[in-house]
Design a protein around this motif. Structure first.
Motif, PDB file in Angstrom:
ATOM      1  N   HIS A  81       0.828  -1.205   0.000  1.00 46.90           N
ATOM      2  CA  HIS A  81       0.000   0.000   0.000  1.00 46.90           C
ATOM      3  C   HIS A  81       0.863   1.256   0.000  1.00 46.90           C
ATOM      4  O   HIS A  81       0.514   2.260  -0.634  1.00 46.90           O
ATOM      5  CB  HIS A  81      -0.927   0.011   1.213  1.00 46.90           C
ATOM      6  CG  HIS A  81      -1.939  -1.090   1.208  1.00 46.90           C
ATOM      7  ND1 HIS A  81      -2.794  -1.309   0.148  1.00 46.90           N
ATOM      8  CD2 HIS A  81      -2.247  -2.030   2.135  1.00 46.90           C
ATOM      9  CE1 HIS A  81      -3.584  -2.332   0.417  1.00 46.90           C
ATOM     10  NE2 HIS A  81      -3.267  -2.798   1.622  1.00 46.90           N
TER      11      HIS A  81
ATOM     12  N   LYS B 295       3.711   1.884  -1.393  1.00 50.76           N
ATOM     13  CA  LYS B 295       4.252   2.214  -2.712  1.00 50.76           C
ATOM     14  C   LYS B 295       3.265   3.000  -3.558  1.00 50.76           C
ATOM     15  O   LYS B 295       3.654   3.755  -4.456  1.00 50.76           O
ATOM     16  CB  LYS B 295       4.678   0.933  -3.435  1.00 50.76           C
ATOM     17  CG  LYS B 295       5.887   0.256  -2.807  1.00 50.76           C
ATOM     18  CD  LYS B 295       6.222  -1.072  -3.488  1.00 50.76           C
ATOM     19  CE  LYS B 295       7.419  -1.736  -2.823  1.00 50.76           C
ATOM     20  NZ  LYS B 295       7.755  -3.051  -3.431  1.00 50.76           N
ATOM     21  N   LYS B 296       1.969   2.833  -3.269  1.00 54.00           N
ATOM     22  CA  LYS B 296       0.941   3.551  -4.018  1.00 54.00           C
ATOM     23  C   LYS B 296       0.652   4.932  -3.430  1.00 54.00           C
ATOM     24  O   LYS B 296       0.072   5.785  -4.103  1.00 54.00           O
ATOM     25  CB  LYS B 296      -0.356   2.743  -4.027  1.00 54.00           C
ATOM     26  CG  LYS B 296      -0.217   1.332  -4.587  1.00 54.00           C
ATOM     27  CD  LYS B 296      -1.507   0.545  -4.385  1.00 54.00           C
ATOM     28  CE  LYS B 296      -1.350  -0.906  -4.815  1.00 54.00           C
ATOM     29  NZ  LYS B 296      -2.573  -1.715  -4.517  1.00 54.00           N
TER      30      LYS B 296
END
Length: 448
Positions: free
Chosen positions: A359, A361-362
């Motif tokens: 999550h 990384k987003k």
């Protein structure tokens, strides 16, 4: 009891699985075909300790199933729970109730016979009235009782919270629903969990008031921590001293970088907006929201100070990204604002989290490097910043850290270490609300 759980996110999935474990016949429904397909294959879309085993056991027993067919699921149910998301609405901060109302319309067209429709989602005062109106308008022949039953689950401890609750709050206007809801929660009678029956609007407000109070308690101790740093006091000992007072209690008195997660940020903001619209503003919660928002980004200044006044061109190892340990939830996590502030100031970030990397990384700003472990995140770092108090960060090998870091600097935003201990290993150490380079007894940090 036949239960349909509309929404298979965090609240819906945990609640549905626990109801199934009580022996009820539960079907968890969601429009996301990929999510339901994954659940049918035994793949859990969220990280919650013990949830995967509980899902597998109840699927095998036949008590739990998953579907995208709302009409059939609702038509066969005695009780239908609405457990869809209510995120903050863009633009004004009010709770976005579009998913709740959409579910209500679909339920209205599918119910057969007397059915109790329960709002499990966190919703503002008066939402149950609107759900009642929507169902009656969409299907005047529907025989339903609309009930409020807010959840009080802590991420990372949700299963235990559900099975051993402090209280179960049920708000109703139709007395026929009382017996049904008592039967739904009958398995908890052995634990003597208080079943609190009240009216619907009171039930809805209880949820918001509880979360706002806890958020205010966290914000209070964070401001006390800042005062402690200014006057040379120890916030952990202050928290211990006041927490021993039974009127105050020790929980949620752990100073840190600010609250985050799926509940406190959106629920405090929604309560503020509801109160303002009602002409009864809650100034304490308005201030709580403002202080908490400012605090997250301000934590980056502690890192800057520890690095000699500038982080431009320097590498910072960030340990912990989720808003708390034992979850993969990145929603409103303090790490987001801290990382953005450090990047804005010219730092390079090497980040690691045991469960939240996917999550993160987003969500985190571009250009951040993600490491495979805490020592990889510390590789060549001019400082490491502990943002989330995962257990694996509580016993770091300081010699190994020193060997891989460019400079022995630790900024501990969760107070999991003691300054004198770090000084013995040659580290410069900064924490929250404690005197620097002084022996401190402290108290053991406990995850909420």
């Amino acid at each position: 009891m036949r239960i349909a759980m509309i929404g298979s996110g965090y609240v819906g999935l945990v609640s549905g699985v626990c109801f199934a474990d009580f022996g009820h016949d539960v079907i968890c429904v969601d429009k996301a075909h990929d999510k339901i397909a994954a659940l049918k294959e035994g793949r859990i879309p969220i990280y919650e300790p013990g949830l995967d085993e509980l899902v597998q056991r109840n699927v095998r027993s036949g008590n739990l199933s998953f579907s995208t067919d709302i009409a059939t699921s609702v038509g066969e149910a005695d009780v239908v729970f609405i457990a869809v998301g209510t995120p903050s609405r863009r633009g004004d901060g009010h709770a976005d109730l579009s998913y709740v109302y959409s579910a209500a319309r679909e339920i209205a067209s599918a119910v057969k016979g007397f059915t109790v429709v329960v709002t499990k989602s966190t919703v503002p005062v008066g939402t149950g009235d609107e759900v009642d109106r929507i169902i009656a308008e969409a299907n005047p022949l529907a025989d339903v009782a609309v009930v409020s039953n807010p959840e009080f689950l802590r991420e990372g401890a949700a299963i235990d919270d559900f099975k051993r609750p402090d209280r179960i709050v049920v708000g109703l206007e139709d007395e026929r629903a009382r017996e049904v809801m008592a039967e739904v929660y009958r398995p908890l009678y052995l634990n003597k969990a208080p079943l609190v029956f009240t009216d619907r609007r009171t039930s809805e407000l209880i949820k918001y008031a509880a979360n706002a109070f806890l958020a205010m308690k966290i914000t209070f101790i964070n401001e006390v921590a800042d005062l402690c740093e200014s006057v040379g006091a120890n916030v952990q000992e202050v928290a211990n001293g006041i927490g021993l007072d039974k009127r105050i209690g020790a929980k949620f008195l752990h100073a840190g970088p600010g609250y985050g997660g799926s509940c406190f940020p959106k629920d405090t903001l929604a309560l503020v907006k509801t109160a303002q619209d009602a002409g009864s503003p809650i100034r304490l919660i308005e201030t709580t929201v403002e202080v908490n928002t400012q605090r997250k980004r301000a934590m980056a200044r502690k890192v800057v100070a520890a690095c000699g006044g500038s982080v431009r061109g320097k590498t910072i190892g960030m340990l912990g990204l989720t808003f708390k340990p034992m979850t993969d939830d990145m929603r409103d996590a303090p790490s987001i604002a801290i990382a953005q502030a450090l990047v804005d100031l010219g730092a390079k970030i090497q980040a690691y989290d045991p469960e939240g990397m996917g999550h993160a990384k987003k969500i985190l700003p571009p250009g951040i490097d993600f490491a495979e472990g805490p020592y990889e995140a510390a590789e060549g770092a001019d400082a490491i910043c502990i943002v989330t108090e995962w257990n694996q960060f509580r016993a770091l090998d300081f010699k190994r850290l020193r060997d891989v870091m460019s400079a022995p600097v630790i900024v501990d935003l969760r107070n999991i270490y003691q300054g004198d201990e770090l000084a013995k290993h040659g580290f410069s150490y900064s924490s929250i609300g404690r005197p620097k380079n002084r022996h401190m007894a402290g108290i053991k940090d406990a995850a909420e």
